[in-house]
Design a protein around this motif. Structure first.
Motif, mmCIF file in Angstrom:
data_model
loop_
_atom_site.group_PDB
_atom_site.id
_atom_site.type_symbol
_atom_site.label_atom_id
_atom_site.label_comp_id
_atom_site.label_asym_id
_atom_site.label_seq_id
_atom_site.Cartn_x
_atom_site.Cartn_y
_atom_site.Cartn_z
ATOM 1 N N PHE A 71 1.341 26.073 -14.719
ATOM 2 C CA PHE A 71 1.739 24.140 -14.595
ATOM 3 C C PHE A 71 0.748 23.909 -15.723
ATOM 4 C CE2 PHE A 71 3.044 25.554 -10.272
ATOM 5 C CZ PHE A 71 3.850 25.467 -10.960
ATOM 6 N N VAL A 72 0.903 23.124 -16.573
ATOM 7 C CA VAL A 72 -0.005 22.770 -18.293
ATOM 8 C C VAL A 72 0.180 21.672 -17.863
ATOM 9 C CG1 VAL A 72 0.300 25.247 -19.504
ATOM 10 C CG2 VAL A 72 1.587 23.389 -19.424
ATOM 11 N N ILE A 73 -1.706 21.224 -18.650
ATOM 12 C CA ILE A 73 -1.254 19.070 -18.727
ATOM 13 C C ILE A 73 -0.891 18.837 -20.208
ATOM 14 C CG2 ILE A 73 -3.118 17.287 -18.652
ATOM 15 C CD1 ILE A 73 -3.983 19.365 -16.480
ATOM 16 N N THR A 74 0.050 18.971 -20.411
ATOM 17 C CA THR A 74 0.403 18.501 -21.669
ATOM 18 C C THR A 74 -0.523 17.942 -22.946
ATOM 19 O OG1 THR A 74 1.849 16.862 -21.953
ATOM 20 C CG2 THR A 74 3.363 18.995 -21.216
ATOM 21 N N LYS A 75 -1.137 17.349 -22.482
ATOM 22 C CA LYS A 75 -2.051 16.201 -23.266
ATOM 23 C C LYS A 75 -3.434 16.815 -23.847
ATOM 24 C CE LYS A 75 -4.405 11.300 -24.984
ATOM 25 N NZ LYS A 75 -5.020 12.687 -25.522
ATOM 26 N N GLN A 76 -3.793 18.351 -22.357
ATOM 27 C CA GLN A 76 -4.704 18.608 -22.674
ATOM 28 C C GLN A 76 -4.651 19.534 -24.222
ATOM 29 O OE1 GLN A 76 -6.268 20.163 -19.108
ATOM 30 N NE2 GLN A 76 -7.263 18.594 -18.753
ATOM 31 N N ILE A 77 -3.106 20.223 -24.645
ATOM 32 C CA ILE A 77 -2.751 21.157 -24.963
ATOM 33 C C ILE A 77 -3.002 20.984 -26.218
ATOM 34 C CG2 ILE A 77 -0.955 22.835 -25.375
ATOM 35 C CD1 ILE A 77 -2.286 23.511 -22.573
ATOM 36 N N ASP A 78 -2.301 19.924 -26.785
ATOM 37 C CA ASP A 78 -1.808 18.812 -27.275
ATOM 38 C C ASP A 78 -3.607 18.980 -28.192
ATOM 39 O OD1 ASP A 78 0.450 18.826 -27.787
ATOM 40 O OD2 ASP A 78 0.438 17.218 -26.547
ATOM 41 N N ASP A 79 -4.635 18.615 -27.058
ATOM 42 C CA ASP A 79 -5.988 18.559 -27.776
ATOM 43 C C ASP A 79 -6.645 19.282 -28.627
ATOM 44 O OD1 ASP A 79 -4.811 15.608 -27.659
ATOM 45 O OD2 ASP A 79 -6.068 15.348 -25.862
ATOM 46 N N GLY A 80 -6.357 20.685 -28.047
ATOM 47 C CA GLY A 80 -6.848 22.248 -28.719
ATOM 48 C C GLY A 80 -8.062 22.450 -27.389
ATOM 49 N N PHE A 81 -7.445 22.168 -25.724
ATOM 50 C CA PHE A 81 -8.307 22.029 -24.584
ATOM 51 C C PHE A 81 -8.388 23.390 -24.735
ATOM 52 C CE2 PHE A 81 -8.706 22.698 -19.899
ATOM 53 C CZ PHE A 81 -9.949 21.792 -20.172
ATOM 54 N N CYS A 82 -10.377 24.117 -24.351
ATOM 55 C CA CYS A 82 -9.674 25.159 -24.257
ATOM 56 C C CYS A 82 -9.834 26.448 -24.927
ATOM 57 C CB CYS A 82 -9.950 25.711 -23.570
ATOM 58 S SG CYS A 82 -10.905 24.755 -21.929
ATOM 59 N N GLY A 83 -9.474 25.591 -26.582
ATOM 60 C CA GLY A 83 -8.048 26.586 -27.442
ATOM 61 C C GLY A 83 -7.201 26.861 -27.212
ATOM 62 N N LEU A 84 -6.252 26.321 -25.845
ATOM 63 C CA LEU A 84 -5.175 26.972 -25.632
ATOM 64 C C LEU A 84 -4.215 25.904 -26.748
ATOM 65 C CD1 LEU A 84 -5.066 26.228 -22.225
ATOM 66 C CD2 LEU A 84 -5.211 28.566 -23.427
ATOM 67 N N ALA A 100 5.055 25.238 -17.277
ATOM 68 C CA ALA A 100 6.338 25.052 -16.155
ATOM 69 C C ALA A 100 5.146 23.475 -16.396
ATOM 70 C CB ALA A 100 5.791 24.971 -14.769
ATOM 71 N N SER A 101 5.362 22.167 -15.911
ATOM 72 C CA SER A 101 4.885 20.329 -15.973
ATOM 73 C C SER A 101 3.184 20.873 -14.707
ATOM 74 C CB SER A 101 5.539 19.931 -15.966
ATOM 75 O OG SER A 101 5.201 18.776 -15.997
ATOM 76 N N HIS A 102 2.177 20.076 -15.343
ATOM 77 C CA HIS A 102 1.117 19.491 -14.427
ATOM 78 C C HIS A 102 0.883 17.991 -15.352
ATOM 79 C CE1 HIS A 102 -0.608 20.108 -10.808
ATOM 80 N NE2 HIS A 102 -2.349 20.586 -11.863
ATOM 81 N N THR A 103 2.175 17.216 -15.761
ATOM 82 C CA THR A 103 2.391 16.042 -15.790
ATOM 83 C C THR A 103 2.081 15.949 -17.423
ATOM 84 O OG1 THR A 103 0.269 14.984 -15.206
ATOM 85 C CG2 THR A 103 2.358 14.996 -13.617
ATOM 86 N N VAL A 104 0.931 14.474 -18.305
ATOM 87 C CA VAL A 104 0.675 14.511 -19.457
ATOM 88 C C VAL A 104 -0.713 14.724 -19.119
ATOM 89 C CG1 VAL A 104 0.635 12.826 -21.141
ATOM 90 C CG2 VAL A 104 3.382 13.408 -20.367
ATOM 91 N N ASN A 105 -1.090 13.825 -18.065
ATOM 92 C CA ASN A 105 -2.824 13.149 -18.562
ATOM 93 C C ASN A 105 -3.205 13.998 -17.311
ATOM 94 O OD1 ASN A 105 -3.006 11.847 -20.453
ATOM 95 N ND2 ASN A 105 -0.816 10.829 -19.535
ATOM 96 N N HIS A 106 -2.178 14.301 -15.964
ATOM 97 C CA HIS A 106 -2.397 14.911 -14.825
ATOM 98 C C HIS A 106 -3.451 14.127 -13.739
ATOM 99 C CE1 HIS A 106 -5.219 17.098 -11.667
ATOM 100 N NE2 HIS A 106 -4.665 17.799 -11.948
ATOM 101 N N LEU A 107 -2.052 13.378 -13.860
ATOM 102 C CA LEU A 107 -2.698 11.678 -13.245
ATOM 103 C C LEU A 107 -1.883 11.524 -12.053
ATOM 104 C CD1 LEU A 107 -2.343 8.613 -15.645
ATOM 105 C CD2 LEU A 107 -4.574 9.597 -15.149
ATOM 106 N N GLN A 108 -2.794 11.132 -10.605
ATOM 107 C CA GLN A 108 -2.223 10.930 -9.709
ATOM 108 C C GLN A 108 -0.931 9.878 -8.752
ATOM 109 O OE1 GLN A 108 -5.410 10.315 -6.074
ATOM 110 N NE2 GLN A 108 -6.522 12.221 -7.118
ATOM 111 N N LEU A 109 -0.261 10.192 -9.230
ATOM 112 C CA LEU A 109 1.578 10.326 -9.539
ATOM 113 C C LEU A 109 1.474 8.988 -8.246
ATOM 114 C CD1 LEU A 109 3.706 12.989 -9.690
ATOM 115 C CD2 LEU A 109 2.740 11.679 -11.579
ATOM 116 N N ASN A 110 1.240 9.465 -6.849
ATOM 117 C CA ASN A 110 1.440 8.411 -5.734
ATOM 118 C C ASN A 110 0.403 7.141 -6.132
ATOM 119 O OD1 ASN A 110 -1.279 9.748 -4.977
ATOM 120 N ND2 ASN A 110 -1.074 9.958 -3.395
ATOM 121 N N LYS A 111 -0.153 7.134 -7.433
ATOM 122 C CA LYS A 111 -1.115 5.645 -7.922
ATOM 123 C C LYS A 111 -0.376 4.999 -9.051
ATOM 124 C CE LYS A 111 -5.375 7.214 -5.262
ATOM 125 N NZ LYS A 111 -6.966 7.995 -5.891
#
Length: 440
Positions: A71-84, A100-111
């Protein structure tokens, strides 16, 4: 007489009594709880893009030929997080792993507001599918396992399933596919505890979903890789009991199993015909199901065909008798069990399974239409003729070059009197006649 030819790729059947018709209660069948009749299922899932999931986790999974769901955080991938990179993630999907998805920014959805929550779910899915062409992102994990009714409802809109926490195994029929339970593996998890999760799931044919954030020194509360590898060895050791699948593959299997319906259309002394159908979206679903069908008396061995392709199977015995076990995708076409005759006396001259065959027509008796089925092992000129009891030709049904496979031709006796007729096949050096009964 108008001639109509069918091959298995385009069989069309009319519901009618022939030989004898079957209800779904006539032949007993079973759809396996888990693929290949395994006793439980397990999915290894990973959150948060921790680099050790990939540098340590992937090599270990591949070593034991086990798939993972990341489950990947897509913005982190776009930003080159850890070289991924997206290229690297695509290579994982090519190797049987799930992205699979772990959302765009990893924010708590219930908030979040409903609008912001939907943006997180929708845009992360879109980004994964955009960057991995031809791939479908079909599951999501809620960041921090935090969710609410709004997030669950939105997850249903875009995904086939969603994973949360919960700390327990899932049932073989989960009550809510968009709030699936999982065990969190962390720095306090021993090999014995991880193996206990497996044993517990085996005890009631459940589904064990494991959640990992980090491995060794990196990531949130990282698991020890040596303990985890011993756990993977335990899973591999018990692979005859445990089906290891990605989260989306297990979800699809369950939903296919729940939706599938088996319909037996007919049976003769040498052939059984049936279909396995599902009402699920064919653009999403299409996983093979494991099916067993108990054979009727006299069917000591069979060859199985689907769309003119031989299907492999195994045999097993249970309290219902002898059964064949095989995998098939719902809605993929009609399935044919063709009886294998073991002696010339049993065969009654119908032909060799691996050579030419002529089968008893169906329905028989008939009024006024019946079907004549034959099998040829190689491309041949095939002639099918029908004679009355005086030996007079009454129908020339077929005279064509045919490709190898099982074929079928219709015979319409609407202009003939009731009585016994003979039909014959001529193909290469094979010549056989059988009788059929027209009753008006």
């Amino acid at each position: 007489m108008k001639r109509v030819i069918f091959f298995i790729l385009s069989f069309a059947f009319v519901k009618q009594t022939w030989g004898y018709s079957l209800s779904n209660d006539t032949l007993k069948y079973d759809i396996a709880t888990w693929l290949d009749y395994k006793d439980a299922a397990i999915s290894f899932t990973y959150d948060d893009n921790s680099i050790t999931q990939f540098s340590i986790g992937i090599p270990l999974l591949d070593k034991y030929n086990l798939p993972g769901t990341f489950f990947v955080i897509t913005k982190q991938i776009d930003d080159g997080f850890c070289g991924l990179t997206w290229k690297y993630l695509k290579s994982l999907t090519d190797n049987g792993h799930e992205i699979a998805s772990h959302t765009v920014n990893h924010l708590q959805l219930n908030k979040l507001s409903s609008k912001d929550c939907e943006r997180e779910l929708k845009e992360s899915q879109h980004r994964i599918e955009e960057m991995i062409p031809g791939y479908k992102c079909e599951t999501i994990a809620y960041p921090g396992s935090s969710t609410n009714d709004t997030a669950i409802a939105l997850a249903q809109k875009y995904y086939i399933a969603a994973r949360s926490g919960g700390g327990k195994s899932e049932l073989k029929n989960p009550p809510n596919f968009w709030n699936l339970n999982s065990f969190i593996l962390d720095s306090n998890s021993s090999t014995e505890l991880m193996n206990h999760y497996i044993d517990y799931s085996l005890s009631f044919k459940g589904w064990c979903i494991e959640m990992i954030h980090g491995i060794d020194s990196l990531g949130h509360d990282p698991i020890n890789s040596h303990k985890w590898e011993e756990h993977l060895k335990y899973v591999k050791k018990n692979e005859t009991k445990i089906w290891a699948g990605t989260m989306k593959d297990v979800v699809k299997y369950i939903k296919e199993r729940q939706s599938a319906k088996v319909h037996f259309s007919s049976i003769t002394d040498s052939m059984i015909r049936f279909t396995v159908n599902s009402d699920l979206d064919k653009n999403i679903y299409g996983e093979p199901l494991t099916l067993s069908v108990n054979l009727p008396a006299g069917f000591d061995s069979v060859a199985i065909y689907k769309n003119d392709v031989r299907v492999s199977y195994s045999m097993r015995k249970d309290f219902k008798g002898k059964a064949v076990v095989f995998n098939t995708v719902p809605d993929g076409g009609e399935i044919i069990f063709q009886k294998i005759f073991t002696t010339k006396q049993e065969n009654n001259g119908n032909g060799d399974l691996n050579g030419y065959q002529l089968f008893q027509n169906y329905p028989n008796p008939f009024n006024p239409v019946t079907n004549i089925v034959f099998r040829i092992p190689q491309r041949s000129n095939v002639k099918i003729k029908v004679y009355d009891m005086l030996g007079r030709l009454v129908a020339d049904l077929l005279d064509e070059d045919m490709n190898a496979g099982i074929g079928e031709v219709k015979f319409n006796g609407s202009k003939l009197r009731s009585g016994i007729y003979t039909y014959e096949i001529l193909a290469q050096n094979f010549h056989k006649k059988l009788k059929m009964n027209l009753i008006k």
